[in-house]
Design a protein around this motif. Structure first.
Motif, PDB file in Angstrom:
ATOM      1  N   GLN A 558       0.827  -1.206   0.000  1.00 20.38           N
ATOM      2  CA  GLN A 558       0.000   0.000   0.000  1.00 20.38           C
ATOM      3  C   GLN A 558       0.867   1.264   0.000  1.00 20.38           C
ATOM      4  OE1 GLN A 558      -2.494   0.320   3.456  1.00 20.38           O
ATOM      5  NE2 GLN A 558      -3.498   2.179   2.762  1.00 20.38           N
ATOM      6  N   THR A 559       1.916   1.273   0.811  1.00 23.62           N
ATOM      7  CA  THR A 559       2.749   2.474   0.927  1.00 23.62           C
ATOM      8  C   THR A 559       3.553   2.703  -0.342  1.00 23.62           C
ATOM      9  OG1 THR A 559       2.898   2.051   3.301  1.00 23.62           O
ATOM     10  CG2 THR A 559       4.415   3.664   2.384  1.00 23.62           C
ATOM     11  N   LEU A 560       4.046   1.628  -0.951  1.00 22.34           N
ATOM     12  CA  LEU A 560       4.761   1.785  -2.220  1.00 22.34           C
ATOM     13  C   LEU A 560       3.826   2.337  -3.304  1.00 22.34           C
ATOM     14  CD1 LEU A 560       6.954  -1.450  -2.291  1.00 22.34           C
ATOM     15  CD2 LEU A 560       7.793   0.906  -2.208  1.00 22.34           C
ATOM     16  N   ALA A 561       2.562   1.916  -3.294  1.00 22.39           N
ATOM     17  CA  ALA A 561       1.598   2.447  -4.264  1.00 22.39           C
ATOM     18  C   ALA A 561       1.395   3.945  -4.047  1.00 22.39           C
ATOM     19  CB  ALA A 561       0.264   1.709  -4.136  1.00 22.39           C
ATOM     20  N   GLN A 562       1.331   4.369  -2.797  1.00 22.47           N
ATOM     21  CA  GLN A 562       1.166   5.787  -2.498  1.00 22.47           C
ATOM     22  C   GLN A 562       2.398   6.579  -2.922  1.00 22.47           C
ATOM     23  OE1 GLN A 562       0.396   5.653   1.690  1.00 22.47           O
ATOM     24  NE2 GLN A 562      -1.763   5.068   1.452  1.00 22.47           N
ATOM     25  N   ILE A 563       3.576   6.032  -2.660  1.00 22.47           N
ATOM     26  CA  ILE A 563       4.804   6.733  -3.019  1.00 22.47           C
ATOM     27  C   ILE A 563       4.947   6.820  -4.538  1.00 22.47           C
ATOM     28  CG2 ILE A 563       7.334   6.510  -2.993  1.00 22.47           C
ATOM     29  CD1 ILE A 563       7.088   5.582  -0.100  1.00 22.47           C
ATOM     30  N   ALA A 564       4.518   5.779  -5.246  1.00 17.80           N
ATOM     31  CA  ALA A 564       4.557   5.826  -6.713  1.00 17.80           C
ATOM     32  C   ALA A 564       3.657   6.943  -7.238  1.00 17.80           C
ATOM     33  CB  ALA A 564       4.138   4.481  -7.291  1.00 17.80           C
ATOM     34  N   ALA A 565       2.578   7.209  -6.532  1.00 22.62           N
ATOM     35  CA  ALA A 565       1.622   8.211  -6.998  1.00 22.62           C
ATOM     36  C   ALA A 565       2.003   9.636  -6.616  1.00 22.62           C
ATOM     37  CB  ALA A 565       0.228   7.885  -6.447  1.00 22.62           C
ATOM     38  N   ARG A 566       2.540   9.818  -5.399  1.00 26.92           N
ATOM     39  CA  ARG A 566       2.763  11.196  -4.926  1.00 26.92           C
ATOM     40  C   ARG A 566       4.132  11.435  -4.308  1.00 26.92           C
ATOM     41  NH1 ARG A 566       3.619   9.533   0.355  1.00 26.92           N
ATOM     42  NH2 ARG A 566       1.799   8.630   1.378  1.00 26.92           N
ATOM     43  N   GLY A 567       4.999  10.415  -4.284  1.00 27.78           N
ATOM     44  CA  GLY A 567       6.308  10.575  -3.663  1.00 27.78           C
ATOM     45  C   GLY A 567       6.212  10.395  -2.158  1.00 27.78           C
ATOM     46  N   PRO A 568       7.356  10.250  -1.477  1.00 27.82           N
ATOM     47  CA  PRO A 568       7.329  10.093  -0.023  1.00 27.82           C
ATOM     48  C   PRO A 568       6.753  11.332   0.650  1.00 27.82           C
ATOM     49  CG  PRO A 568       9.486   9.489  -0.924  1.00 27.82           C
ATOM     50  CD  PRO A 568       8.731  10.162  -2.020  1.00 27.82           C
ATOM     51  N   ALA A 569       5.952  11.123   1.685  1.00 27.54           N
ATOM     52  CA  ALA A 569       5.333  12.245   2.394  1.00 27.54           C
ATOM     53  C   ALA A 569       6.365  13.029   3.181  1.00 27.54           C
ATOM     54  CB  ALA A 569       4.234  11.729   3.322  1.00 27.54           C
ATOM     55  N   ASN A 570       7.380  12.350   3.703  1.00 33.47           N
ATOM     56  CA  ASN A 570       8.423  12.984   4.504  1.00 33.47           C
ATOM     57  C   ASN A 570       9.596  12.016   4.613  1.00 33.47           C
ATOM     58  OD1 ASN A 570       7.664  11.098   6.622  1.00 33.47           O
ATOM     59  ND2 ASN A 570       5.944  12.499   7.034  1.00 33.47           N
ATOM     60  N   PHE A 571      10.662  12.458   5.258  1.00 37.11           N
ATOM     61  CA  PHE A 571      11.843  11.600   5.369  1.00 37.11           C
ATOM     62  C   PHE A 571      11.556  10.372   6.226  1.00 37.11           C
ATOM     63  CE2 PHE A 571      14.170  15.487   4.107  1.00 37.11           C
ATOM     64  CZ  PHE A 571      14.913  14.938   3.064  1.00 37.11           C
ATOM     65  N   ALA A 572      10.755  10.523   7.275  1.00 33.98           N
ATOM     66  CA  ALA A 572      10.456   9.381   8.134  1.00 33.98           C
ATOM     67  C   ALA A 572       9.786   8.265   7.337  1.00 33.98           C
ATOM     68  CB  ALA A 572       9.576   9.820   9.304  1.00 33.98           C
ATOM     69  N   GLU A 573       8.817   8.626   6.497  1.00 33.21           N
ATOM     70  CA  GLU A 573       8.154   7.622   5.672  1.00 33.21           C
ATOM     71  C   GLU A 573       9.128   7.019   4.667  1.00 33.21           C
ATOM     72  OE1 GLU A 573       3.921   7.518   3.570  1.00 33.21           O
ATOM     73  OE2 GLU A 573       5.402   8.539   2.302  1.00 33.21           O
ATOM     74  N   SER A 574       9.972   7.856   4.072  1.00 31.90           N
ATOM     75  CA  SER A 574      10.898   7.344   3.059  1.00 31.90           C
ATOM     76  C   SER A 574      11.859   6.331   3.667  1.00 31.90           C
ATOM     77  CB  SER A 574      11.675   8.501   2.419  1.00 31.90           C
ATOM     78  OG  SER A 574      12.679   9.009   3.275  1.00 31.90           O
ATOM     79  N   TYR A 575      12.359   6.613   4.875  1.00 40.21           N
ATOM     80  CA  TYR A 575      13.284   5.683   5.522  1.00 40.21           C
ATOM     81  C   TYR A 575      12.586   4.367   5.849  1.00 40.21           C
ATOM     82  CZ  TYR A 575      16.452   9.648   6.209  1.00 40.21           C
ATOM     83  OH  TYR A 575      17.273  10.727   6.022  1.00 40.21           O
ATOM     84  N   GLU A 576      11.375   4.466   6.416  1.00 41.12           N
ATOM     85  CA  GLU A 576      10.701   3.244   6.852  1.00 41.12           C
ATOM     86  C   GLU A 576      10.352   2.353   5.672  1.00 41.12           C
ATOM     87  OE1 GLU A 576       7.331   1.856  10.048  1.00 41.12           O
ATOM     88  OE2 GLU A 576       6.937   3.679   8.898  1.00 41.12           O
ATOM     89  N   VAL A 577       9.817   2.923   4.602  1.00 39.41           N
ATOM     90  CA  VAL A 577       9.416   2.078   3.482  1.00 39.41           C
ATOM     91  C   VAL A 577      10.650   1.507   2.782  1.00 39.41           C
ATOM     92  CG1 VAL A 577       9.285   3.894   1.711  1.00 39.41           C
ATOM     93  CG2 VAL A 577       7.816   1.881   1.545  1.00 39.41           C
ATOM     94  N   GLN A 578      11.700   2.300   2.642  1.00 37.39           N
ATOM     95  CA  GLN A 578      12.901   1.789   1.971  1.00 37.39           C
ATOM     96  C   GLN A 578      13.559   0.690   2.793  1.00 37.39           C
ATOM     97  OE1 GLN A 578      16.063   4.609   1.395  1.00 37.39           O
ATOM     98  NE2 GLN A 578      17.223   3.253   0.045  1.00 37.39           N
TER      99      GLN A 578
END
Length: 594
Positions: A558-578
């Protein structure tokens, strides 16, 4: 013998505490050919590897004992004088003399980055020791009279009597945040993801004999006497210490490569390295820039200004477009001996590849400068506290509801089933540290939290990689700064005052007085968005590998789908999903080879 280019750097060994013979199949499992190395292994077999620095390999067999040192002792002549031995004593004998004199305190007294093995054949006693700062990892396993040692977890797992049975708690600790690991260090600090394998921590001595195992850790970051000189004296001492550190490291590096961003940390290293190298010695500068045509802001202009001042040119690099930000290479997955946590692995591999292509033999990195020379003084004044309280009060009166920041104990999103089955010690995140008290300008600075973290990092990124040199984590520099008064860091109202004064007249003021930097990897967030859909395509493979036992794959999808659509919301989200995706890749890789 197997090619050492694909072996992790460090010490390999097999021992029998009962005097029985080492099984040659165990030697083969480590990737070594015992006959090619030292004849029949007998009751002990030990070998040292460093594919890029043979001068780091030291071995001596005398007085019915074997001593191996991998790495370098800093200021060996001064140490020899303290020990009252010849200044030309070989490093392995110097290390043995230090071990005899200082015992468990050797890592605090024998400054450098090294691993040490000492085998007493008469008493069949094995001593393993690591310097204050980790150069290479050192893992060990004990089963009755059998002992195995290696710098790579998975090399040991190929030995039949060790195997790859999982230690679930050990794996959880390895992906825990720093506060969780700190809270569990006493209980689980040396555990790994494999049930029969433990890891030697920096600054630790391990003694293994038939009667049992004894572990001794020596304090490294010990309190220092308060500095009694002036601020100017402190700046001179800082520069002299850094020059000493760089001079010896540059001298033993045929072609140094420096990672230069144009920030204070890397610019200081580049300036000093250029001055301390031999007149005829080549030096390479590598700078991370935005991909051509991307338009992302980068550090190129700042790095070029530093390069021009020291008479060199910076080589601009950026990761290839297809470098996968969600899946590190197999070399990284196999070399980390745990789920790898670096989020900028694409850039690190690019530095490695370009450095090797240009002939570099080691890479100098300005990481950890914030623990000493480039510290931002974390002085919380009463005015700042009142401003924060007033802001919260205004938001409350306006009816705003603040979403709490999610800060779980792990870097990755674990599956609901795994969270429900956590060991009791991991169920509740450790309490947040209390707010730092206001420090008066005359108070001793002490050690910053980043200092102990800096000492934990091995400086071989993966087997065969160019070694990373981290001059700012040198114990001599950490101890020097621990005695400075806190006021030195905001001297004359200038934050990061020691390094800014030290660089005066040597680098442009546009560098010396910079207040903020730019992203080290300019296209990092865009790459996360661009590659998110492809990463989603890997989730089927994760499910097939039963990674869902550990990872919340529904959340990841789900989170990868959101990031594909709008990019990471913030650095915290980017670190956790990566990091969640990387951990899933690691578990899939590991299970395919188990």
């Amino acid at each position: 013998m197997a090619s050492s280019g694909m072996l992790s750097s460090g010490i390999y060994g097999l021992f029998r505490l009962d005097g029985g013979p080492v099984d040659p199949r165990d030697v083969d499992a480590l990737g070594l050919d015992g006959a090619a190395v030292s004849g029949a292994p007998g009751s002990a077999f030990a070998h040292a590897v460093d594919p890029h620095d043979r001068a780091a390999l030291h071995r001596i067999e005398v007085d019915d004992a074997l001593t191996i040192l991998v790495g370098h002792i800093e200021e060996p002549q001064a140490l020899a004088a303290r020990l009252n031995v010849a200044p030309t004593l070989p490093s392995a004998l110097l290390a043995r003399a230090a071990l005899e004199r200082f015992g468990r305190d050797t890592p605090a007294e024998m400054i450098g980055e090294w691993s040490l093995l000492h085998w007493d054949r008469r008493d069949r006693r094995l001593v393993l020791m690591m310097s204050a700062a980790r150069r290479d990892r050192l893992f060990f396993a004990v089963d009755g009279p059998r002992v195995a040692v290696a710098p790579n977890l998975f090399a040991l797992s190929r030995i039949a009597w060790i195997g790859n049975r999982l230690d679930e708690a050990g794996l959880l600790v390895s992906i825990g945040r720093a506060d969780l690991r700190a809270a569990l260090r006493e209980e689980m600090g040396d555990r790994t993801m494999l049930a029969k394998v433990r890891q030697l921590e920096p600054g630790t001595r391990l003694t293994i004999e038939a009667e049992g195992i004894r572990r001794d850790a020596t304090p490294i970051l010990v309190p220092q006497s308060r500095w009694t000189g002036s601020f100017d004296d402190a700046v001179v001492a800082c520069e002299e210490t850094l020059r000493t550190i760089l001079r010896t490291r540059i001298a033993r590096t045929q072609v140094p490569g420096v990672l230069l961003s144009g920030g204070l940390d890397s610019s200081t290293i580049a300036w000093l390295a250029a001055q301390e190298r031999a007149a005829e010695q080549r030096m390479i500068l590598l700078t991370s820039v935005a991909p051509p045509g991307s338009g992302f802001p980068d550090e190129a202009a700042f790095a070029d200004a530093v390069a021009d001042r020291i008479g060199l040119m910076a080589e601009h690099v950026s990761p290839p477009e297809d470098a996968d930000i969600y899946r590190p290479s197999d070399l990284i997955l196999g070399g980390a001996s745990r789920p790898p946590m670096p989020v900028r692995h694409c850039l690190t591999e690019t530095f490695q590849a370009r450095g090797k292509a240009l002939g570099a033999t080691a890479l100098f990195d300005g990481s950890f400068g914030e623990a000493t020379v480039t510290v931002k003084f974390p002085l919380t004044t009463m005015r700042q506290r009142m401003r924060g309280t007033a802001g919260r009060l205004r938001r409350y009166l306006a009816g705003a509801v603040e979403e709490p920041v999610r800060h779980g104990p792990f870097h990755v999103r674990l599956s609901p089933a795994r969270l429900a089955a956590l060991p009791e010690a991991m169920r509740t995140p450790p309490s947040a540290p209390l707010e730092d008290e206001i420090r008066r300008p005359r108070d001793p600075w002490g050690y910053l939290p980043g200092a102990d973290k800096a000492l934990l990092h091995p400086n071989e990124f993966y087997p065969g990689a160019l070694r990373m040199e981290f001059p700012f984590r040198d114990v001599r520099l950490l101890r020097l700064f621990a005695g400075f008064p806190a006021g030195f860091f905001v001297h004359d109202g200038l934050n990061r005052a020691p390094v800014r004064h030290m660089l005066a007249g040597h680098l442009p003021d546009t560098i010396r007085l910079r207040r903020s930097g730019r992203p080290a990897s300019p296209d990092h967030m865009a790459r996360l968005q661009r590659q998110a859909s492809a990463a989603r395509g890997r989730i089927a493979a994760f499910r097939k590998a039963e990674v869902e036992e550990w990872i919340d794959l529904d959340w990841l999808d789900q989170t990868l789908a959101q990031i594909a659509a709008r990019g990471p919301a913030n650095f915290a989200e980017s670190y956790e999903v990566q990091l969640t995706a990387i951990t899933a890749e690691f578990l899939t890789w590991w299970r395919s080879r188990s």
